[in-house]
Design a protein around this motif. Structure first.
Motif, mmCIF file in Angstrom:
data_model
loop_
_atom_site.group_PDB
_atom_site.id
_atom_site.type_symbol
_atom_site.label_atom_id
_atom_site.label_comp_id
_atom_site.label_asym_id
_atom_site.label_seq_id
_atom_site.Cartn_x
_atom_site.Cartn_y
_atom_site.Cartn_z
ATOM 1 N N HIS A 68 16.455 16.759 -18.473
ATOM 2 C CA HIS A 68 15.456 17.502 -17.703
ATOM 3 C C HIS A 68 16.141 18.600 -16.892
ATOM 4 C CE1 HIS A 68 12.222 18.345 -14.837
ATOM 5 N NE2 HIS A 68 11.413 17.735 -15.686
ATOM 6 N N PRO A 69 15.546 19.810 -16.851
ATOM 7 C CA PRO A 69 16.198 20.924 -16.148
ATOM 8 C C PRO A 69 16.370 20.708 -14.645
ATOM 9 C CG PRO A 69 14.003 21.552 -16.919
ATOM 10 C CD PRO A 69 14.305 20.201 -17.493
ATOM 11 N N GLU A 70 15.573 19.815 -14.050
ATOM 12 C CA GLU A 70 15.700 19.572 -12.615
ATOM 13 C C GLU A 70 16.561 18.352 -12.317
ATOM 14 O OE1 GLU A 70 11.811 19.535 -10.889
ATOM 15 O OE2 GLU A 70 11.594 21.691 -11.144
ATOM 16 N N ARG A 71 17.313 17.901 -13.304
ATOM 17 C CA ARG A 71 18.148 16.710 -13.133
ATOM 18 C C ARG A 71 19.165 16.888 -12.003
ATOM 19 N NH1 ARG A 71 17.938 11.501 -15.519
ATOM 20 N NH2 ARG A 71 20.000 10.657 -15.330
ATOM 21 N N ASN A 72 19.616 18.091 -11.802
ATOM 22 C CA ASN A 72 20.614 18.358 -10.749
ATOM 23 C C ASN A 72 19.966 18.873 -9.469
ATOM 24 O OD1 ASN A 72 22.833 17.623 -12.346
ATOM 25 N ND2 ASN A 72 22.744 19.600 -13.381
ATOM 26 N N PHE A 73 18.672 18.757 -9.363
ATOM 27 C CA PHE A 73 17.928 19.214 -8.201
ATOM 28 C C PHE A 73 17.910 18.108 -7.158
ATOM 29 C CE2 PHE A 73 14.005 20.376 -5.935
ATOM 30 C CZ PHE A 73 14.211 21.730 -5.759
ATOM 31 N N LEU A 74 18.031 18.457 -5.897
ATOM 32 C CA LEU A 74 18.042 17.473 -4.813
ATOM 33 C C LEU A 74 16.814 17.636 -3.945
ATOM 34 C CD1 LEU A 74 19.654 15.348 -3.093
ATOM 35 C CD2 LEU A 74 20.439 17.302 -1.771
ATOM 36 N N ASP A 75 16.080 16.550 -3.770
ATOM 37 C CA ASP A 75 14.947 16.550 -2.858
ATOM 38 C C ASP A 75 15.335 15.780 -1.609
ATOM 39 O OD1 ASP A 75 12.698 17.838 -4.187
ATOM 40 O OD2 ASP A 75 12.845 16.203 -5.635
ATOM 41 N N LEU A 76 15.009 16.324 -0.462
ATOM 42 C CA LEU A 76 15.232 15.636 0.801
ATOM 43 C C LEU A 76 13.909 15.045 1.243
ATOM 44 C CD1 LEU A 76 16.916 14.922 3.301
ATOM 45 C CD2 LEU A 76 16.273 17.152 4.239
ATOM 46 N N LEU A 77 13.884 13.743 1.409
ATOM 47 C CA LEU A 77 12.673 13.059 1.865
ATOM 48 C C LEU A 77 12.858 12.775 3.349
ATOM 49 C CD1 LEU A 77 9.987 11.748 1.206
ATOM 50 C CD2 LEU A 77 11.210 9.688 0.531
ATOM 51 N N GLY B 120 10.833 3.945 9.731
ATOM 52 C CA GLY B 120 9.718 3.020 9.530
ATOM 53 C C GLY B 120 8.558 3.625 8.763
ATOM 54 N N GLY B 121 8.739 4.813 8.232
ATOM 55 C CA GLY B 121 7.646 5.503 7.554
ATOM 56 C C GLY B 121 7.494 5.181 6.086
ATOM 57 N N GLY B 122 8.488 4.542 5.465
ATOM 58 C CA GLY B 122 8.355 4.150 4.070
ATOM 59 C C GLY B 122 9.256 4.883 3.093
ATOM 60 N N LYS B 123 10.292 5.557 3.607
ATOM 61 C CA LYS B 123 11.205 6.275 2.712
ATOM 62 C C LYS B 123 11.888 5.324 1.734
ATOM 63 C CE LYS B 123 13.541 7.902 6.177
ATOM 64 N NZ LYS B 123 12.752 7.432 7.305
ATOM 65 N N THR B 124 12.368 4.199 2.242
ATOM 66 C CA THR B 124 13.102 3.257 1.399
ATOM 67 C C THR B 124 12.220 2.734 0.276
ATOM 68 O OG1 THR B 124 14.569 2.636 3.205
ATOM 69 C CG2 THR B 124 14.387 1.090 1.368
ATOM 70 N N GLU B 125 10.972 2.412 0.563
ATOM 71 C CA GLU B 125 10.083 1.897 -0.481
ATOM 72 C C GLU B 125 9.858 2.943 -1.565
ATOM 73 O OE1 GLU B 125 9.612 1.360 2.780
ATOM 74 O OE2 GLU B 125 10.043 -0.778 2.691
ATOM 75 N N THR C 39 0.871 -1.179 0.000
ATOM 76 C CA THR C 39 0.000 0.000 0.000
ATOM 77 C C THR C 39 0.901 1.220 0.000
ATOM 78 O OG1 THR C 39 -0.142 -0.061 2.419
ATOM 79 C CG2 THR C 39 -1.954 -1.069 1.214
ATOM 80 N N TRP C 40 0.588 2.163 -0.853
ATOM 81 C CA TRP C 40 1.402 3.372 -0.945
ATOM 82 C C TRP C 40 0.810 4.469 -0.089
ATOM 83 C CZ3 TRP C 40 5.957 2.439 -2.526
ATOM 84 C CH2 TRP C 40 6.203 1.530 -3.544
ATOM 85 N N ARG C 41 1.671 5.157 0.629
ATOM 86 C CA ARG C 41 1.251 6.328 1.388
ATOM 87 C C ARG C 41 1.292 7.533 0.447
ATOM 88 N NH1 ARG C 41 5.044 4.069 5.831
ATOM 89 N NH2 ARG C 41 3.546 2.880 7.070
ATOM 90 N N PRO C 42 0.478 8.537 0.712
ATOM 91 C CA PRO C 42 0.456 9.697 -0.190
ATOM 92 C C PRO C 42 1.829 10.336 -0.403
ATOM 93 C CG PRO C 42 -1.442 9.760 1.245
ATOM 94 C CD PRO C 42 -0.582 8.610 1.729
#
Length: 177
Positions: free
Chosen positions: A69-78, A83-88, A48-51
């Motif tokens: 893509h212009p955001e190819r060098n953009f970094l998102d921090l999750l 246990g919240g599902g970051k790895t999945e 099951t996927w979380r939003p």
């Protein structure tokens, strides 16, 4: 903050449109979900996927699928608690990347090239994450093989994984092993 949220929504909409309008992206999305579902069943879990996971995936797949893509060098921090599902969420993107690269195989994406590097600083976390990534890679490889009739562009080298944790933990030469 509203400007940042609006940009995130635009990026998610771009991901949705990619899946809707690009047949290769749609198949890569389908196959990566099949792979993630299979590997979760190996652990007797129901996928099951979380939003936030789907949001993170949609925000990033356009730049993952398009090397220009212009955001190819953009970094998102999750950020989410343990246990919240970051790895999945991350592994879904990795599986998507493996499939989309095969569908768009060119000299930019040879089918036997390195796709992802993961780094973890704690040894126990490294082993745990390697096991989870290995499960996804094996499942994606099974999905790839099962899909060759429908998607001939998936032919080629097997999906594979490797681990290097440094010479203090593993030998660097066969003779030392």
């Amino acid at each position: 903050n509203l400007k940042i949220c609006k940009k995130a929504v635009q990026r998610m909409e771009e991901g949705v449109n990619l899946i809707k309008n690009d047949e290769n992206a749609r198949f890569a999305f389908l196959l990566s979900n099949i792979s993630m579902d299979r590997q979760s069943k190996w652990k007797n879990n129901i996928l099951t996927w979380r939003p936030f996971q789907i949001g993170f995936f949609l925000m990033n797949i356009s730049s993952v699928a398009n090397p220009a893509h212009p955001e190819r060098n953009f970094l998102d921090l999750l950020w989410f608690p343990t246990g919240g599902g970051k790895t999945e969420a991350y592994l879904l993107i990795v599986s998507f990347l493996l499939f989309i690269r095969r569908f768009r195989s060119t000299n930019n994406f040879p089918d036997n090239s390195l796709a992802v590097i993961m780094r973890y600083t704690l040894r126990t976390l490294t082993i745990q994450q390697f096991e989870r990534a290995s499960s996804m890679i094996i499942s994606s490889e099974i999905t790839r093989k099962n899909s060759l009739d429908k998607h001939p562009s998936l032919k080629g080298a097997q999906f594979s994984i490797g681990l290097w944790v440094g010479q203090d933990a593993t030998p660097n030469k066969k003779e030392e092993a």
